[in-house]
Scaffold this motif. Structure first.
Motif, PDB file in Angstrom:
ATOM      1  N   MET A 141       0.842  -1.173   0.000  1.00 25.93           N
ATOM      2  CA  MET A 141       0.000   0.000   0.000  1.00 25.93           C
ATOM      3  C   MET A 141       0.887   1.236   0.000  1.00 25.93           C
ATOM      4  SD  MET A 141      -3.079   0.946   2.536  1.00 25.93           S
ATOM      5  CE  MET A 141      -4.387   1.308   1.409  1.00 25.93           C
ATOM      6  N   SER A 142       0.504   2.258  -0.741  1.00 20.62           N
ATOM      7  CA  SER A 142       1.287   3.485  -0.808  1.00 20.62           C
ATOM      8  C   SER A 142       0.611   4.597  -0.022  1.00 20.62           C
ATOM      9  CB  SER A 142       1.485   3.915  -2.256  1.00 20.62           C
ATOM     10  OG  SER A 142       0.253   4.239  -2.836  1.00 20.62           O
ATOM     11  N   SER A 143       1.447   5.539   0.453  1.00 18.99           N
ATOM     12  CA  SER A 143       0.926   6.678   1.199  1.00 18.99           C
ATOM     13  C   SER A 143       1.900   7.842   1.092  1.00 18.99           C
ATOM     14  CB  SER A 143       0.710   6.310   2.676  1.00 18.99           C
ATOM     15  OG  SER A 143       1.946   5.995   3.289  1.00 18.99           O
ATOM     16  N   ARG A 158       3.160  11.189   3.408  1.00 14.95           N
ATOM     17  CA  ARG A 158       3.107  11.782   4.739  1.00 14.95           C
ATOM     18  C   ARG A 158       4.149  12.881   4.849  1.00 14.95           C
ATOM     19  NH1 ARG A 158       7.656  10.483   7.483  1.00 14.95           N
ATOM     20  NH2 ARG A 158       8.637   8.472   7.081  1.00 14.95           N
ATOM     21  N   CYS A 190       6.892   9.781   0.007  1.00  9.37           N
ATOM     22  CA  CYS A 190       6.004   8.754  -0.528  1.00  9.37           C
ATOM     23  C   CYS A 190       6.525   7.425  -0.018  1.00  9.37           C
ATOM     24  CB  CYS A 190       6.018   8.792  -2.050  1.00  9.37           C
ATOM     25  SG  CYS A 190       5.056   7.446  -2.781  1.00  9.37           S
ATOM     26  N   GLU A 225       5.382   0.949   3.678  1.00 11.84           N
ATOM     27  CA  GLU A 225       6.108   1.583   4.791  1.00 11.84           C
ATOM     28  C   GLU A 225       7.590   1.818   4.494  1.00 11.84           C
ATOM     29  OE1 GLU A 225       5.266  -0.239   8.548  1.00 11.84           O
ATOM     30  OE2 GLU A 225       3.136  -0.409   8.087  1.00 11.84           O
TER      31      GLU A 225
END
Length: 78
Positions: A1-3, A5, A51, A55
């Motif tokens: 999963m990408s995020s 922050r 990005c 994690e």
């Protein structure tokens, strides 16, 4: 999963490594980044975002404060 922050001060060594090892700055462009150091003070002062994929930081960008020259920094392409 990408995020995406906000970067943390502790991310500074990894962000420096991302820039210095990026293929985007290989060959003749390496001189542009060979002495770069993304400091924890820069991360705190500017709007720096990372990005992550699973994690793991894979890139970042930095927005300069109003009135400064516009610039974006990108880590390696995934």
């Amino acid at each position: 999963m990408s995020s995406i922050r906000r970067a943390q001060r502790a991310d500074s060594p990894l962000l420096t490594t991302l820039v210095c090892t990026s293929h985007a700055y290989g060959g003749k462009y390496y001189t542009m980044v060979k002495d770069i150091n993304i400091t924890s003070e820069q991360i705190e002062k500017d709007s720096v975002y990372v990005c992550e994929i699973d994690e793991r930081i894979v890139g970042f960008y930095r927005l300069l404060n109003h009135g400064e020259k516009a610039e974006l920094d990108f880590g390696p392409r995934v």
